[in-house]
Design an enzyme around this catalytic site. Structure first.
Site, PDB file in Angstrom:
ATOM      1  N   GLY A 171       0.585  -1.228  -0.054  1.00  0.00           N
ATOM      2  CA  GLY A 171       0.164  -0.112   0.128  1.00  0.00           C
ATOM      3  C   GLY A 171       0.720   1.245  -0.123  1.00  0.00           C
ATOM      4  O   GLY A 171       1.882   1.218  -0.517  1.00  0.00           O
ATOM      5  N   GLY A 172       0.437   2.457   0.617  1.00  0.00           N
ATOM      6  CA  GLY A 172       0.907   3.492   0.584  1.00  0.00           C
ATOM      7  C   GLY A 172       2.514   3.524   1.252  1.00  0.00           C
ATOM      8  O   GLY A 172       3.307   4.341   0.890  1.00  0.00           O
TER       9      GLY A 172
HETATM   10  C1  HXC Z   1      -1.871  -3.809  12.486  1.00  0.00           C
HETATM   11  C2  HXC Z   1      -0.869  -5.751  11.803  1.00  0.00           C
HETATM   12  C3  HXC Z   1      -0.800  -5.251  10.469  1.00  0.00           C
HETATM   13  C4  HXC Z   1      -1.389  -3.827  10.395  1.00  0.00           C
HETATM   14  C5  HXC Z   1       0.259  -7.185  10.278  1.00  0.00           C
HETATM   15  N1  HXC Z   1      -0.196  -6.804  11.411  1.00  0.00           N
HETATM   16  N2  HXC Z   1      -0.183  -6.078   9.656  1.00  0.00           N
HETATM   17  N3  HXC Z   1      -1.141  -5.072  12.833  1.00  0.00           N
HETATM   18  N4  HXC Z   1      -2.021  -3.135  11.456  1.00  0.00           N
HETATM   19  N5  HXC Z   1      -1.585  -3.139   9.193  1.00  0.00           N
HETATM   20  C6  HXC Z   1       0.037  -7.669  12.816  1.00  0.00           C
HETATM   21  C7  HXC Z   1      -1.127  -9.087  12.681  1.00  0.00           C
HETATM   22  O1  HXC Z   1      -2.154  -8.795  13.431  1.00  0.00           O
HETATM   23  C8  HXC Z   1      -0.352 -10.041  13.512  1.00  0.00           C
HETATM   24  O2  HXC Z   1      -0.548  -9.580  14.812  1.00  0.00           O
HETATM   25  C9  HXC Z   1       1.429  -9.453  13.138  1.00  0.00           C
HETATM   26  O3  HXC Z   1       1.263  -8.548  12.826  1.00  0.00           O
HETATM   27  C10 HXC Z   1       1.943 -10.493  12.184  1.00  0.00           C
HETATM   28  O4  HXC Z   1       1.146 -10.753  11.193  1.00  0.00           O
HETATM   29  P1  HXC Z   1       0.907 -11.809  10.245  1.00  0.00           P
HETATM   30  O5  HXC Z   1      -0.601 -11.587   9.586  1.00  0.00           O
HETATM   31  O6  HXC Z   1       0.440 -12.930  11.303  1.00  0.00           O
HETATM   32  O7  HXC Z   1       2.006 -12.246   9.732  1.00  0.00           O
HETATM   33  P2  HXC Z   1       2.094 -12.862   7.967  1.00  0.00           P
HETATM   34  O8  HXC Z   1       1.473 -14.224   7.997  1.00  0.00           O
HETATM   35  O9  HXC Z   1       3.497 -12.912   8.017  1.00  0.00           O
HETATM   36  O10 HXC Z   1       1.698 -11.596   7.091  1.00  0.00           O
HETATM   37  C11 HXC Z   1       2.269 -10.698   7.038  1.00  0.00           C
HETATM   38  C12 HXC Z   1       1.213  -9.441   6.289  1.00  0.00           C
HETATM   39  C13 HXC Z   1      -0.226  -9.498   6.791  1.00  0.00           C
HETATM   40  C14 HXC Z   1       1.254 -10.060   4.597  1.00  0.00           C
HETATM   41  C15 HXC Z   1       1.860  -8.047   6.109  1.00  0.00           C
HETATM   42  O11 HXC Z   1      -0.072  -9.251   8.088  1.00  0.00           O
HETATM   43  C16 HXC Z   1      -0.973  -8.529   5.997  1.00  0.00           C
HETATM   44  O12 HXC Z   1      -1.666  -8.678   5.030  1.00  0.00           O
HETATM   45  N6  HXC Z   1      -1.218  -7.373   6.860  1.00  0.00           N
HETATM   46  C17 HXC Z   1      -2.169  -6.275   6.522  1.00  0.00           C
HETATM   47  C18 HXC Z   1      -1.374  -5.500   5.373  1.00  0.00           C
HETATM   48  C19 HXC Z   1      -1.990  -4.226   4.783  1.00  0.00           C
HETATM   49  O13 HXC Z   1      -3.027  -4.461   4.061  1.00  0.00           O
HETATM   50  N7  HXC Z   1      -1.544  -3.322   5.528  1.00  0.00           N
HETATM   51  C20 HXC Z   1      -2.257  -1.927   5.095  1.00  0.00           C
HETATM   52  C21 HXC Z   1      -1.521  -1.573   3.854  1.00  0.00           C
HETATM   53  S1  HXC Z   1      -2.299  -0.031   3.311  1.00  0.00           S
HETATM   54  P3  HXC Z   1      -0.467 -10.663  15.964  1.00  0.00           P
HETATM   55  O14 HXC Z   1      -0.389 -10.057  17.256  1.00  0.00           O
HETATM   56  O15 HXC Z   1      -1.684 -11.599  15.524  1.00  0.00           O
HETATM   57  O16 HXC Z   1       0.865 -11.409  15.879  1.00  0.00           O
HETATM   58  C22 HXC Z   1      -1.165   1.212   3.823  1.00  0.00           C
HETATM   59  C23 HXC Z   1      -1.921   2.396   3.933  1.00  0.00           C
HETATM   60  C24 HXC Z   1      -0.766   3.597   4.011  1.00  0.00           C
HETATM   61  O17 HXC Z   1      -0.254   1.006   4.725  1.00  0.00           O
HETATM   62  C25 HXC Z   1      -0.942   4.773   3.366  1.00  0.00           C
HETATM   63  C26 HXC Z   1      -0.007   5.763   3.555  1.00  0.00           C
HETATM   64  C27 HXC Z   1      -0.110   6.821   2.560  1.00  0.00           C
END
Ligand code: HXC
Length: 515
Positions: A171-172
């Protein structure tokens, strides 16, 4: 609490702080072939030189049970260190803490070291391994990204900025690396994309894996978003240390002189290549190898837009930026991607006082509807803009073809090259003599009793009267015509003699580069 207990308490806090997240998460990180945030910093910088800043900061969010998820440092390690004795500022995201996700305090720590990097005029390095914006912190996370982006932008052209993608970067989150000068990715453990495979499947119906979409190979070869691909983290760290050794710490310094300079082996390969037919492809790396200090070429974006080769090398110990047409790919033409690649590299060199040397063997800008509809006019203009805008010493070496607009971009005095050196094998013209003969002598050829013979005669006439480098030299468009054995010494003297060059420009806020 007794004073001794207070000291013990601090020690135990520091132990907790340095251990990162849950030990099982650290194990999982290692099992994926990844190091932790602190291990990464240790491997990158001079031993014992890292000083952490703001390590006691914790998350302030309370919603979604976040009070129970307080970690010292809030999922990122930040501070300053030395690389070969020179100061750098670093942030390293800790995937073992809340998936390295970026919340308010996490972002604040990164923004603070960026600010210090700008104030102390020393490079900024970020190691990214994060799930992106911390969902529980909502707009505070987004605000944090905004601060980081703004600092990236303020630092651009002031200090070199590097990103090492060593895990997810979705993402961002991908936009902070995109705003830095050089991006590294480690194959198989990193993915970078704006929308992941699931969203793509839902929106467009395409099926693609995480690696196919956002892995190091995709970005190194197809998108051109990154500059260096490595098989493992150690190799990326070693490479970044080397890259930094070529660069000044900021835009007010000149690059460090390497000592001692090690001349290349004399292979006479340039003479051999130039002795062949002018249509024969060759690898311009061989030319570079023969001219620059031994093993000093550090190529940038080597797998992307391979019709142009860019990178840093040393010339008698001085750093220079090289931009070379590569006849092995697409005949070395300038197309959309190679123009973007070349222009961006030239602008980096110009911002950081690195002389630019071009090696020219280019039949022109790339023809075709794909290129025209893709905006070759706009993209090709970037090369012109970057060279015309650059005030560092600019030296062109014409090896063979220098035709049309591509000649202007790669080798023209009029656009601002300080020196244009040409080999006797150079052909400088609006287009090659063969193509030109078909246009301006079309009628003579058609009406001739022996069209083939007439065509050959007209080609010879064009070469004699127009394309050969002595004509360009007599008009002052070429400074001098060199024997291949003289190129290295001539380049060394040119770079030395131009090292104090100052070129003034009209005052303006900034130009409006075609983007
Ligand atoms: C809060 C998060 C998180 C997030 C991961 N975690 N991403 N917590 N916010 N964005 C936490 C999980 O809940 C988990 O916590 C721990 O981190 C590890 O994640 P897992 O999913 O168990 O790890 P893995 O299987 O290796 O997968 C990693 C991952 C996945 C592919 C990154 O976690 C994922 O898809 N996360 C979301 C990604 C996403 O969509 N992010 C937002 C992008 S948009 P626990 O406590 O269970 O261990 C963005 C906008 C920015 O960033 C804009 C800026 C302008």
């Amino acid at each position: 609490m007794e004073n001794l207990e207070k000291i013990e308490q601090l020690r135990s806090i520091k132990n907790v702080m340095e251990s990162g997240g849950d030990p099982r998460k650290v194990e999982a990180q290692h099992a994926k072939g990844k190091f932790t945030a602190r291990e990464r910093i240790e491997q990158l910088v001079d031993e014992g030189s890292f000083i952490e800043f703001d390590s006691f900061m914790t998350c302030r969010a309370t919603e979604f049970n976040m009070e129970s998820k307080r970690f010292y440092g809030d999922g990122v390690v930040t501070g300053t260190a030395l690389i070969e004795g020179r100061q750098v500022w670093i942030s390293s995201q800790d995937f073992t803490v809340l998936g390295g996700s970026l919340g308010e305090q996490h972002a604040e720590r990164i923004a603070r070291v960026q600010q210090k990097a700008i104030e102390t005029k020393s490079p900024f390095i970020q190691i990214n391994d994060s799930g992106g914006a911390r969902i529980q912190e909502g707009v505070y996370s987004l605000d944090g990204y905004g601060k980081i982006f703004r600092n990236n932008i303020l630092a651009s052209g002031v200090i070199p900025q590097f990103s090492l993608i060593m895990g997810p970067c979705a993402g961002g989150a991908a936009y902070s690396p995109a705003l830095t000068d050089f991006i590294y990715m480690v194959d198989s453990i990193s993915q970078m994309y704006i929308t992941g495979p699931d969203v793509i499947k839902a929106v467009t119906g395409e099926s693609v894996t995480h690696q196919e979409l956002g892995g190091a190979k995709a970005h190194g070869k197809k998108s051109g978003n990154i500059h260096f691909t490595h098989e493992n983290e150690q190799s990326a760290f070693a490479h970044l240390r080397k890259l930094i050794s070529y660069l000044p710490l900021n835009n007010m310094e000149i690059p460090p002189l390497a000592d001692p300079a090690d001349p290349p082996e004399s292979t006479q390969i340039i003479e051999k290549i130039m002795g062949e037919k002018s249509t024969k492809a060759y690898d311009v790396h061989l030319v570079i190898q023969e001219l620059f200090d031994k093993d000093s070429f550090l190529e940038v974006q080597k797998d992307f837009a391979q019709n142009i080769v860019v990178g840093f090398a040393r010339l008698a110990g001085r750093t220079v930026g090289i931009v070379a047409n590569q006849p092995r790919f697409l005949s070395g033409t300038l197309d959309i991607d190679s123009s973007d690649k070349g222009a961006r590299f030239i602008r980096f060199c110009d911002a950081f006082n690195i002389p630019v040397t071009t090696f020219v063997d280019v039949p022109g800008y790339m023809p075709g509807t794909k290129q025209e509809f893709g905006g070759i006019i706009r993209h090709g203009a970037k090369m012109l803009y970057a060279i015309g805008e650059a005030t560092v010493p600019k030296i062109a070496v014409v090896l063979r073809k220098a035709f049309g607009g591509a000649y202007i971009a790669m080798a023209s005095r009029s656009l601002g090259y300080d020196r244009v050196l040409a080999l006797p094998t150079s052909e400088i013209a609006v287009m090659g003599a063969e193509g030109a003969a078909n246009i301006i002598f079309r009628k003579d050829i058609a009406q001739s009793s022996d069209p083939n013979q007439t065509r050959l005669e007209k080609i010879e006439e064009l070469k004699r009267k127009s394309t050969n480098p002595y004509i360009s030299a007599s008009s002052g468009m070429v400074d001098t015509i060199l024997d291949p054995t003289e190129i290295r010494s001539s380049l060394i003297r040119s770079v030395e003699s131009l090292s104090n060059k100052v070129e003034n420009r009209p005052e303006k806020k900034h130009g409006n580069m075609p983007l």
